[in-house]
Design a protein around this motif. Structure first.
Motif, PDB file in Angstrom:
ATOM      1  N   PHE A   1     -57.298  17.797  19.033  1.00 41.22           N
ATOM      2  CA  PHE A   1     -56.655  16.721  19.789  1.00 41.22           C
ATOM      3  C   PHE A   1     -55.928  17.230  21.029  1.00 41.22           C
ATOM      4  O   PHE A   1     -56.123  16.735  22.143  1.00 41.22           O
ATOM      5  N   PHE A   2     -55.075  18.232  20.865  1.00 43.56           N
ATOM      6  CA  PHE A   2     -54.239  18.682  21.980  1.00 43.56           C
ATOM      7  C   PHE A   2     -55.058  19.290  23.118  1.00 43.56           C
ATOM      8  O   PHE A   2     -54.592  19.329  24.255  1.00 43.56           O
ATOM      9  N   GLU A   3     -56.275  19.748  22.827  1.00 41.75           N
ATOM     10  CA  GLU A   3     -57.122  20.319  23.872  1.00 41.75           C
ATOM     11  C   GLU A   3     -57.971  19.256  24.574  1.00 41.75           C
ATOM     12  O   GLU A   3     -58.602  19.551  25.589  1.00 41.75           O
ATOM     13  N   ASN A   4     -58.015  18.041  24.040  1.00 40.04           N
ATOM     14  CA  ASN A   4     -58.941  17.022  24.557  1.00 40.04           C
ATOM     15  C   ASN A   4     -58.258  15.768  25.076  1.00 40.04           C
ATOM     16  O   ASN A   4     -58.949  14.782  25.367  1.00 40.04           O
ATOM     17  N   VAL A   5     -56.953  15.774  25.212  1.00 42.89           N
ATOM     18  CA  VAL A   5     -56.257  14.629  25.790  1.00 42.89           C
ATOM     19  C   VAL A   5     -56.735  14.433  27.228  1.00 42.89           C
ATOM     20  O   VAL A   5     -56.693  15.365  28.040  1.00 42.89           O
ATOM     21  N   ASP A   6     -57.189  13.234  27.541  1.00 45.63           N
ATOM     22  CA  ASP A   6     -57.675  12.927  28.883  1.00 45.63           C
ATOM     23  C   ASP A   6     -56.480  12.659  29.812  1.00 45.63           C
ATOM     24  O   ASP A   6     -55.685  11.750  29.561  1.00 45.63           O
ATOM     25  N   HIS A   7     -56.355  13.442  30.882  1.00 46.33           N
ATOM     26  CA  HIS A   7     -55.188  13.335  31.750  1.00 46.33           C
ATOM     27  C   HIS A   7     -55.087  11.970  32.423  1.00 46.33           C
ATOM     28  O   HIS A   7     -53.987  11.412  32.545  1.00 46.33           O
TER      29      HIS A   7
ATOM     30  N   ARG B   1     -52.391   6.668  32.854  1.00 41.66           N
ATOM     31  CA  ARG B   1     -52.497   5.210  32.825  1.00 41.66           C
ATOM     32  C   ARG B   1     -51.627   4.622  31.717  1.00 41.66           C
ATOM     33  O   ARG B   1     -50.986   3.573  31.892  1.00 41.66           O
ATOM     34  N   MET B   2     -51.587   5.302  30.580  1.00 39.10           N
ATOM     35  CA  MET B   2     -50.740   4.850  29.477  1.00 39.10           C
ATOM     36  C   MET B   2     -49.263   4.939  29.848  1.00 39.10           C
ATOM     37  O   MET B   2     -48.486   4.022  29.557  1.00 39.10           O
ATOM     38  N   LEU B   3     -48.872   6.043  30.487  1.00 42.73           N
ATOM     39  CA  LEU B   3     -47.479   6.195  30.901  1.00 42.73           C
ATOM     40  C   LEU B   3     -47.080   5.111  31.892  1.00 42.73           C
ATOM     41  O   LEU B   3     -45.947   4.612  31.868  1.00 42.73           O
ATOM     42  N   GLU B   4     -48.010   4.727  32.756  1.00 45.58           N
ATOM     43  CA  GLU B   4     -47.699   3.717  33.769  1.00 45.58           C
ATOM     44  C   GLU B   4     -47.498   2.329  33.180  1.00 45.58           C
ATOM     45  O   GLU B   4     -47.015   1.428  33.872  1.00 45.58           O
TER      46      GLU B   4
ATOM     47  N   ILE C   1     -47.515   9.089  22.587  1.00 46.18           N
ATOM     48  CA  ILE C   1     -47.815   8.021  23.538  1.00 46.18           C
ATOM     49  C   ILE C   1     -49.318   7.803  23.621  1.00 46.18           C
ATOM     50  O   ILE C   1     -49.804   6.665  23.601  1.00 46.18           O
ATOM     51  N   TYR C   2     -50.083   8.891  23.685  1.00 45.24           N
ATOM     52  CA  TYR C   2     -51.540   8.783  23.790  1.00 45.24           C
ATOM     53  C   TYR C   2     -52.126   8.082  22.568  1.00 45.24           C
ATOM     54  O   TYR C   2     -52.927   7.150  22.683  1.00 45.24           O
ATOM     55  N   LEU C   3     -51.708   8.505  21.384  1.00 40.63           N
ATOM     56  CA  LEU C   3     -52.255   7.923  20.163  1.00 40.63           C
ATOM     57  C   LEU C   3     -51.667   6.546  19.870  1.00 40.63           C
ATOM     58  O   LEU C   3     -52.276   5.756  19.139  1.00 40.63           O
ATOM     59  N   HIS C   4     -50.518   6.248  20.444  1.00 40.67           N
ATOM     60  CA  HIS C   4     -49.965   4.900  20.306  1.00 40.67           C
ATOM     61  C   HIS C   4     -50.926   3.877  20.904  1.00 40.67           C
ATOM     62  O   HIS C   4     -51.205   2.836  20.298  1.00 40.67           O
ATOM     63  N   TYR C   5     -51.430   4.180  22.090  1.00 38.74           N
ATOM     64  CA  TYR C   5     -52.345   3.253  22.757  1.00 38.74           C
ATOM     65  C   TYR C   5     -53.786   3.406  22.267  1.00 38.74           C
ATOM     66  O   TYR C   5     -54.509   2.409  22.142  1.00 38.74           O
TER      67      TYR C   5
ATOM     68  N   PRO D   1     -65.104   6.436  15.244  1.00 31.13           N
ATOM     69  CA  PRO D   1     -65.595   7.398  16.243  1.00 31.13           C
ATOM     70  C   PRO D   1     -65.798   6.786  17.628  1.00 31.13           C
ATOM     71  O   PRO D   1     -65.533   7.430  18.641  1.00 31.13           O
ATOM     72  N   ARG D   2     -66.269   5.532  17.672  1.00 31.65           N
ATOM     73  CA  ARG D   2     -66.468   4.885  18.973  1.00 31.65           C
ATOM     74  C   ARG D   2     -65.132   4.638  19.672  1.00 31.65           C
ATOM     75  O   ARG D   2     -65.022   4.799  20.896  1.00 31.65           O
ATOM     76  N   ARG D   3     -64.146   4.228  18.900  1.00 29.51           N
ATOM     77  CA  ARG D   3     -62.822   4.012  19.473  1.00 29.51           C
ATOM     78  C   ARG D   3     -62.251   5.315  20.017  1.00 29.51           C
ATOM     79  O   ARG D   3     -61.711   5.366  21.128  1.00 29.51           O
ATOM     80  N   MET D   4     -62.367   6.389  19.274  1.00 26.83           N
ATOM     81  CA  MET D   4     -61.842   7.673  19.718  1.00 26.83           C
ATOM     82  C   MET D   4     -62.612   8.209  20.937  1.00 26.83           C
ATOM     83  O   MET D   4     -62.030   8.789  21.851  1.00 26.83           O
ATOM     84  N   ALA D   5     -63.931   8.009  20.941  1.00 26.39           N
ATOM     85  CA  ALA D   5     -64.755   8.497  22.053  1.00 26.39           C
ATOM     86  C   ALA D   5     -64.352   7.834  23.370  1.00 26.39           C
ATOM     87  O   ALA D   5     -64.466   8.447  24.442  1.00 26.39           O
ATOM     88  N   LYS D   6     -63.892   6.599  23.309  1.00 29.42           N
ATOM     89  CA  LYS D   6     -63.452   5.904  24.513  1.00 29.42           C
ATOM     90  C   LYS D   6     -62.346   6.675  25.216  1.00 29.42           C
ATOM     91  O   LYS D   6     -62.228   6.642  26.452  1.00 29.42           O
ATOM     92  N   PHE D   7     -61.551   7.396  24.458  1.00 25.22           N
ATOM     93  CA  PHE D   7     -60.421   8.140  25.013  1.00 25.22           C
ATOM     94  C   PHE D   7     -60.669   9.653  25.009  1.00 25.22           C
ATOM     95  O   PHE D   7     -59.731  10.448  25.036  1.00 25.22           O
ATOM     96  N   GLY D   8     -61.937  10.046  24.930  1.00 25.14           N
ATOM     97  CA  GLY D   8     -62.297  11.461  25.016  1.00 25.14           C
ATOM     98  C   GLY D   8     -62.042  12.259  23.766  1.00 25.14           C
ATOM     99  O   GLY D   8     -61.987  13.487  23.818  1.00 25.14           O
TER     100      GLY D   8
END
Length: 435
Positions: free
Chosen positions: A161-167, A172-175, A222-226, A271-278
């Motif tokens: 997970f920590f290596e694949n967070v999409d910047h 966009r989530m922070l905004e 924050i990433y996994l919240h959204y 898996p499809r939901r997770m793939a949407k976010f890399g």
């Protein structure tokens, strides 16, 4: 908590849609001081080689200089030193060690984000949050599984997970909550910071946030919240006929279902939901299993937070969910003790006793949950044998026979296995929210 953080938390709670401005300006000198004193004093140093002790010698001058660079937008994130620690089974986990000034500013930024997002995070999210320890989370999950009509469980783990967070997704989530481009750029500086490998090579990652960095836990939540939590909480129940239970701790989560068909549908959509976010699921750690009070023989057990959860009968014959130390963590704890004794057996016995007392106390404080006495005593028995063998290898002559070692063990004052967990206090409101 400072008045600034209290104000942010109160505002976030009252106005769920509000976007906060001027967060960057809240990183002022008092906050930098506060953040510095919350750093671990003996933590490993980053690429700058500066320790907390050395930085403190001219603390006011150093912090004022850091603040001046922040205000003038001349602050630059330094490379992150990468080190690897064992995950067991021959696998390694990468950890990032930021430079000291980056740690200070990250601490300040994480405080601001935590104050805002604590109002948004769902109760199913337990990791990296105040007053939500892993052992308490395991007890709450046990209570939910007993209380709800759960007959199937999906256990899932996100691969790297920590290596694949999409910047871009993260920003966009922070905004959604932050209307301050200076603050967003500050976050991007840490995301884009080069990583100094042990071999001396510097890589510039396109994705990920360094696991081990101070800012990483709140960014992960924050990433996994959204990406996950809101989907499970808001979208998933619309297609369910039966009950469900969910808990996430960092990138590891468990979802319980009443009906097997609904568990299978969730498992296929995940898996499809997770793939949407890399992101992708770890195939070897993700599965569906039967987990029902109505089928003790056919029910399996799953591992979560270092415990194995399984259905069993109490001494009075009542069916309940029990926890025991997972086999993987059990073996890893003994292996770690064996390695530590091999490297430290020549130290004076008084020094060994102090450290061993802390190790045993820490182990029992975490794994000392109701129903886990057998595993605690197994650990204590095998750990004693490891220590006995290690002490007898300090010289060519045997230092102890078992009788002498048992007498000496009493003088070490190492705690015996004991249960530290208290019965779960279930309030009326908590019960109603999960019925």
């Amino acid at each position: 908590m400072s008045s600034t953080l209290l104000g942010l938390r109160e505002k976030a709670g009252k106005e769920p849609k509000y976007r906060f401005r001027s967060l960057y300006r809240e990183i002022n000198l008092p906050m930098l001081y506060e953040s510095f004193y919350e750093l671990r004093r003996h933590a490993a140093t980053g690429v700058d080689g500066v320790s907390v002790e050395n930085y403190e010698k001219d603390l006011d001058g150093n912090l004022r200089g850091l603040l001046e660079r922040l205000v003038a937008k001349r602050y630059r994130a330094q490379h992150v030193k990468r080190r690897f620690i064992s995950k067991g089974g021959g696998r390694l986990r990468p950890l990032g060690i930021p430079a000291l000034e980056d740690k200070i500013v990250q601490m300040a930024a994480s405080k601001l984000l935590q104050a805002i997002y604590e109002a948004d995070f769902l109760d199913m999210s337990k990791g990296y949050r105040p007053k939500r320890g892993a052992r308490d989370a395991s007890q709450e999950l046990r209570e939910r599984l007993v209380l709800e009509r759960v007959h199937w469980v999906v256990e899932a783990d996100i691969e790297g997970f920590f290596e694949n967070v999409d910047h871009n997704w993260l920003c966009r989530m922070l905004e959604e909550r932050v209307d301050d481009q200076a603050f967003i750029r500050l976050i991007r500086k840490w995301l884009k910071a080069g990583i100094l490998q042990e071999a001396g090579e510097v890589i510039h990652p396109a994705t990920g946030t360094p696991q081990g960095g101070i800012i990483s836990p709140v960014l992960a939540n924050i990433y996994l919240h959204y990406a996950l939590d809101l989907w499970v909480e808001k979208v998933l129940p619309k297609g369910l006929r039966g009950a469900h239970v969910c808990m996430r701790y960092a990138d590891d989560f468990v979802v319980g279902f009443e009906y097997g068909s609904e568990a299978e549908r969730f498992f296929s959509e995940l898996p499809r939901r997770m793939a949407k976010f890399g992101l992708s699921m770890a195939a070897d750690k993700s599965a569906i299993l039967r987990f029902s009070r109505c089928d003790l023989e056919g029910s399996g057990c799953f591992a979560f937070l270092g415990f194995e959860f399984y259905w069993a009968r109490t001494r009075k014959g009542r069916v309940t969910v029990k926890r025991r130390t997972s086999k993987k963590k059990f073996r890893a704890s003994l292996s770690g003790l064996k390695e530590w004794m091999r490297n430290n057996r020549s130290r004076p016995l008084k020094e060994l006793a102090v450290i061993l007392r802390r190790r045993f106390a820490g182990y029992f404080n975490y794994y000392g949950v109701i129903g886990n006495s057998d595993r605690l005593w197994q650990y204590w028995t095998l750990a004693r044998k490891i220590i006995f063998r290690a002490l007898n290898r300090r010289s060519q002559r045997l230092s102890y026979n078992w009788t002498g070692f048992s007498r000496m063990w009493i003088t070490l004052a190492i705690p015996n296995p004991h249960i530290v967990e208290k019965p779960f206090q279930r309030s009326v409101s908590w019960t109603l929210s999960y019925r």
